[in-house]
Write an enzyme that holds these catalytic residues in place. Structure first.
Site, PDB file in Angstrom:
ATOM      1  N   LYS A 144       0.853  -1.196   0.000  1.00 46.48           N
ATOM      2  CA  LYS A 144       0.000   0.000   0.000  1.00 46.48           C
ATOM      3  C   LYS A 144       0.889   1.247   0.000  1.00 46.48           C
ATOM      4  O   LYS A 144       1.683   1.452   0.912  1.00 46.48           O
ATOM      5  CB  LYS A 144      -0.922   0.006   1.220  1.00 46.48           C
ATOM      6  CG  LYS A 144      -1.714   1.315   1.393  1.00 46.48           C
ATOM      7  CD  LYS A 144      -2.673   1.284   2.582  1.00 46.48           C
ATOM      8  CE  LYS A 144      -3.316   2.655   2.822  1.00 46.48           C
ATOM      9  NZ  LYS A 144      -4.239   2.672   3.982  1.00 46.48           N
ATOM     10  N   ASP A 183      -2.718  10.195   3.578  1.00 43.81           N
ATOM     11  CA  ASP A 183      -4.119   9.806   3.740  1.00 43.81           C
ATOM     12  C   ASP A 183      -4.862  10.845   4.575  1.00 43.81           C
ATOM     13  O   ASP A 183      -4.842  10.804   5.800  1.00 43.81           O
ATOM     14  CB  ASP A 183      -4.199   8.419   4.400  1.00 43.81           C
ATOM     15  CG  ASP A 183      -5.642   7.933   4.517  1.00 43.81           C
ATOM     16  OD1 ASP A 183      -6.537   8.566   3.918  1.00 43.81           O
ATOM     17  OD2 ASP A 183      -5.851   6.897   5.193  1.00 43.81           O
ATOM     18  N   LYS A 215     -10.491  12.767   7.748  1.00 41.45           N
ATOM     19  CA  LYS A 215     -10.060  12.358   9.082  1.00 41.45           C
ATOM     20  C   LYS A 215     -10.060  13.569  10.012  1.00 41.45           C
ATOM     21  O   LYS A 215      -9.871  14.696   9.556  1.00 41.45           O
ATOM     22  CB  LYS A 215      -8.618  11.820   9.030  1.00 41.45           C
ATOM     23  CG  LYS A 215      -8.459  10.444   8.429  1.00 41.45           C
ATOM     24  CD  LYS A 215      -7.010   9.984   8.574  1.00 41.45           C
ATOM     25  CE  LYS A 215      -6.785   8.644   7.890  1.00 41.45           C
ATOM     26  NZ  LYS A 215      -7.524   7.527   8.506  1.00 41.45           N
ATOM     27  N   ASP A 221       1.492   6.439   5.467  1.00 46.24           N
ATOM     28  CA  ASP A 221       0.527   5.463   4.956  1.00 46.24           C
ATOM     29  C   ASP A 221       1.037   4.731   3.710  1.00 46.24           C
ATOM     30  O   ASP A 221       0.299   3.971   3.095  1.00 46.24           O
ATOM     31  CB  ASP A 221      -0.817   6.167   4.683  1.00 46.24           C
ATOM     32  CG  ASP A 221      -2.018   5.251   4.856  1.00 46.24           C
ATOM     33  OD1 ASP A 221      -1.875   4.202   5.522  1.00 46.24           O
ATOM     34  OD2 ASP A 221      -3.094   5.587   4.326  1.00 46.24           O
ATOM     35  N   ASP A 262     -12.276   7.109   3.228  1.00 50.37           N
ATOM     36  CA  ASP A 262     -11.109   6.856   4.084  1.00 50.37           C
ATOM     37  C   ASP A 262     -10.717   5.379   4.091  1.00 50.37           C
ATOM     38  O   ASP A 262      -9.647   5.017   4.573  1.00 50.37           O
ATOM     39  CB  ASP A 262     -11.391   7.353   5.506  1.00 50.37           C
ATOM     40  CG  ASP A 262     -10.121   7.529   6.319  1.00 50.37           C
ATOM     41  OD1 ASP A 262      -9.027   7.486   5.719  1.00 50.37           O
ATOM     42  OD2 ASP A 262     -10.237   7.711   7.547  1.00 50.37           O
ATOM     43  N   ARG A 316      -7.720  -0.447   0.702  1.00 41.80           N
ATOM     44  CA  ARG A 316      -8.247  -1.663   0.075  1.00 41.80           C
ATOM     45  C   ARG A 316      -8.603  -1.418  -1.394  1.00 41.80           C
ATOM     46  O   ARG A 316      -8.589  -2.339  -2.193  1.00 41.80           O
ATOM     47  CB  ARG A 316      -9.442  -2.180   0.885  1.00 41.80           C
ATOM     48  CG  ARG A 316     -10.608  -1.240   0.939  1.00 41.80           C
ATOM     49  CD  ARG A 316     -11.580  -1.559   2.070  1.00 41.80           C
ATOM     50  NE  ARG A 316     -11.048  -1.143   3.380  1.00 41.80           N
ATOM     51  CZ  ARG A 316     -11.689  -1.348   4.534  1.00 41.80           C
ATOM     52  NH1 ARG A 316     -12.846  -1.981   4.556  1.00 41.80           N
ATOM     53  NH2 ARG A 316     -11.151  -0.951   5.667  1.00 41.80           N
TER      54      ARG A 316
HETATM   55  N1  BES Z   1      -4.480   4.486   6.730  1.00 44.75           N
HETATM   56  C1  BES Z   1      -5.624   4.186   7.487  1.00 44.75           C
HETATM   57  C2  BES Z   1      -5.372   3.146   8.576  1.00 44.75           C
HETATM   58  C3  BES Z   1      -4.407   3.526   9.658  1.00 44.75           C
HETATM   59  C4  BES Z   1      -4.878   3.991  10.887  1.00 44.75           C
HETATM   60  C5  BES Z   1      -3.056   3.385   9.489  1.00 44.75           C
HETATM   61  C6  BES Z   1      -3.983   4.313  11.876  1.00 44.75           C
HETATM   62  C7  BES Z   1      -2.157   3.717  10.489  1.00 44.75           C
HETATM   63  C8  BES Z   1      -2.625   4.181  11.687  1.00 44.75           C
HETATM   64  C9  BES Z   1      -6.721   3.650   6.576  1.00 44.75           C
HETATM   65  O1  BES Z   1      -6.721   4.132   5.277  1.00 44.75           O
HETATM   66  C10 BES Z   1      -8.025   4.060   7.161  1.00 44.75           C
HETATM   67  O2  BES Z   1      -8.283   5.230   7.211  1.00 44.75           O
HETATM   68  N2  BES Z   1      -8.808   3.081   7.609  1.00 44.75           N
HETATM   69  C11 BES Z   1     -10.073   3.349   8.207  1.00 44.75           C
HETATM   70  C12 BES Z   1     -11.074   2.371   7.633  1.00 44.75           C
HETATM   71  C13 BES Z   1     -12.481   2.672   8.012  1.00 44.75           C
HETATM   72  C14 BES Z   1     -12.948   3.940   7.334  1.00 44.75           C
HETATM   73  C15 BES Z   1     -13.347   1.502   7.591  1.00 44.75           C
HETATM   74  C16 BES Z   1      -9.921   3.177   9.705  1.00 44.75           C
HETATM   75  O3  BES Z   1      -9.201   2.273  10.133  1.00 44.75           O
HETATM   76  O4  BES Z   1     -10.485   3.971  10.444  1.00 44.75           O
HETATM   77 ZN    ZN Z   2      -4.917   4.770   4.552  1.00 45.87          ZN
HETATM   78 MN    MN Z   3      -7.797   5.950   5.099  1.00 45.13          MN
END
Ligand code: BES
Ligand code: ZN
Ligand code: MN
Length: 476
Positions: free
Chosen positions: A241, A246, A253, A264, A323, A327
């Site tokens: 990835k 992000d 966020k 990220d 967000d 995936r």
């Molecule tokens: N990059 C984030 C995940 C992440 C969180 C990485 C904390 C490192 C530290 C990912 O893209 C994300 O935002 N995931 C969301 C998914 C949700 C919207 C289903 C999350 O984990 O909140």
């Molecule tokens: Zn992310």
């Molecule tokens: Mn994200």
């Protein structure tokens, strides 16, 4: 830092000597002469008993100086690696001698070299002040073989390279910039790098990657790395990835969650650095790595909640939360790597906050298409000293990803089991063969410096991927 293997030495002059102490105050094997030359009363006054994490610099009887490091009760790769990391940060001066490789443990040299090279890592690109205690320039490693030292250094240097990339601010590391850096770092190795620009990504119909990229003025790129030495039998496909920042996109966020999001792309950095290391080690295994790089930004053209994206292969995706972008780009990355028909696919991603909630900041999650695959990864991780735990691809949760208007949606709507839902989403694009998914959202970043770990980007997964390649190139 240079690490040179040297024969047994007894005279050190005034060069600092790193020596090990086992819990209870006993000298570690190989460190006896130095530890015994230190006045016991000094250790008592300092409260030094050899517990893990303890470090003390003391004069030796011979007019030299010893850096004593606590190794705990058990001498394992973990305790040795960690002690070497703690010790190297206490060294003052340009050179040092290290006695830790003398302990009678097969492979101790590697653990010591990793500890020294990883524990002395600094990221000072943006500091204008002098480093007040710079790491030593050279360490003489007593009782080691230079071949073992150099081999261990390859893995540690690759980890530090991934750390550099992940620590670099997003403003200075657009997708095209990191792609160029990977190309540069691969030069001189047998790893070939091909970079797909936005036009090529469009021709190849990577609709999910394009969707995520649409909010940013910085165009996406896809890095394709290939290493195919003569005689290689097994073929591993890697996907990383590479979200260069992000923001969450329109599903923005909050600021505290956005703070660390320059990192990220840590999965992509780990994959690229590992391929370079595998090529440097000339391991007899074929590797194809695919790393989509893009920002997840806010903009007038950004993908909206409710939009539907078409990845190159596999289910169409209703984006309900922008967000959950990792995936999306991985769906295309997996689609591309599958064309090369690898025997095993491994993806590495800072994918979900849920993985961090489940396992904490120090452990990565692994999911496997079956338990043999997961066990391979767990075995590789245990040899590399990285901490990995298996989570289940629990099929009953798949229903929660059903979309009203497309084939699948990118979130479940439940607050629970988010790391599993994300892995189930990826499994739709990974094909029917062997596949493992590493969610490194937690350990991609360290919040403190201890042992071989340094606050900031960790380089997590680099050494596990190298170890996996080593394993699959020798035994299957
Ligand atoms: N990059 C984030 C995940 C992440 C969180 C990485 C904390 C490192 C530290 C990912 O893209 C994300 O935002 N995931 C969301 C998914 C949700 C919207 C289903 C999350 O984990 O909140
Ligand atoms: Zn992310
Ligand atoms: Mn994200």
């Amino acid at each position: 830092m240079e690490i040179g293997a040297v024969e047994q030495r007894d005279e050190f002059g005034d060069i600092p000597v790193i020596a090990g102490v086992i819990a209870g105050g006993q000298a570690a094997p190989g460190s006896e002469s130095v530890v015994e030359s230190v006045e016991a009363s000094l250790l008592e006054v300092g409260g030094f008993s050899g517990k893990p994490g303890q470090v003390m610099t003391v004069p030796t009887g011979g007019g030299g100086v010893a850096v004593l490091v606590g190794m705990g009760e058990e001498l394992t790769f973990e305790s040795v690696r960690s002690a070497a990391g703690n010790a190297v940060r206490a060294v003052k001066g340009e050179t040092a001698v290290c006695l830790l490789a003398l302990i009678p443990l097969d492979g101790a040299v590697r653990a010591v070299v990793e500890g020294l090279a990883l524990g002395s890592y600094r990221f000072r690109t943006y500091k204008t002040s002098e480093d007040e205690s710079p790491p030593p320039v050279r360490i003489d490693l007593v009782g080691a073989d230079q071949v073992d030292v150099d081999e261990a250094l390859v893995g540690a240097e690759a980890t530090n390279l991934a750390r550099d990339w992940s620590n670099t601010p997003a403003m200075d590391q657009a997708p095209s910039v990191i792609a160029g850096a990977i190309e540069e770092a691969s030069a001189g190795t047998a790893a070939e790098v091909e970079i797909w620009d936005e036009a090529r990504i469009r021709t190849e119909k990577l609709g999910a990657l394009l969707g995520v990229a649409s909010g940013s003025r910085r165009p996406p790129v896809l890095v394709l790395m290939r290493y195919q030495p003569d005689g290689a039998e097994y073929h591993v496909g890697l996907v990383g990835k590479g979200v260069t920042f992000d923001s969450g996109g329109l599903s923005l966020k909050s600021s505290s969650f956005m703070e660390d999001m320059k990192g990220d792309m840590a999965g992509g950095a780990a994959v690229a650095a590992a391929v370079i290391a595998i090529a440097r080690l000339e391991l007899p295994i074929k590797i194809t790595a695919v790393i989509p790089f893009t920002d997840n930004a806010v903009g007038g053209d950004a993908v909206r909640p409710g939009d539907v994206l078409r990845p190159v292969d596999g289910p169409t995706i209703e984006v309900l939360n922008t967000d959950a972008e990792g995936r999306l780009i991985l769906a295309d990355g997996l689609g591309v790597v599958r064309r090369f028909d690898p025997d095993l696919i491994v993806d590495v991603a800072t994918l979900t906050g849920a993985a961090k909630v489940a396992l904490g900041e120090k452990i990565a999650a692994v999911f496997g298409s079956d338990s043999t695959v997961a066990d391979r990864l767990l075995g590789a991780a245990s040899r590399s000293g990285e901490d990995l735990w298996e989570l289940p691809l629990f099929k009953d949760y798949r229903k929660s990803l059903d979309s009203n208007i497309a084939d699948i949606k990118n979130i479940t709507g439940s607050r629970y089991g988010g790391a599993i839902a994300a892995a189930l989403f990826l499994s739709e694009y990974a094909g029917d063969g062997d596949w493992a998914h590493l969610d490194i959202a937690g350990p991609s970043l360290r919040s403190e410096t201890y042992g071989e770990h340094v606050k900031g980007a960790s380089g997590m997964a680099v050494r596990t991927l190298i170890e996996l390649a080593r394993d699959l190139s020798t035994s299957r």
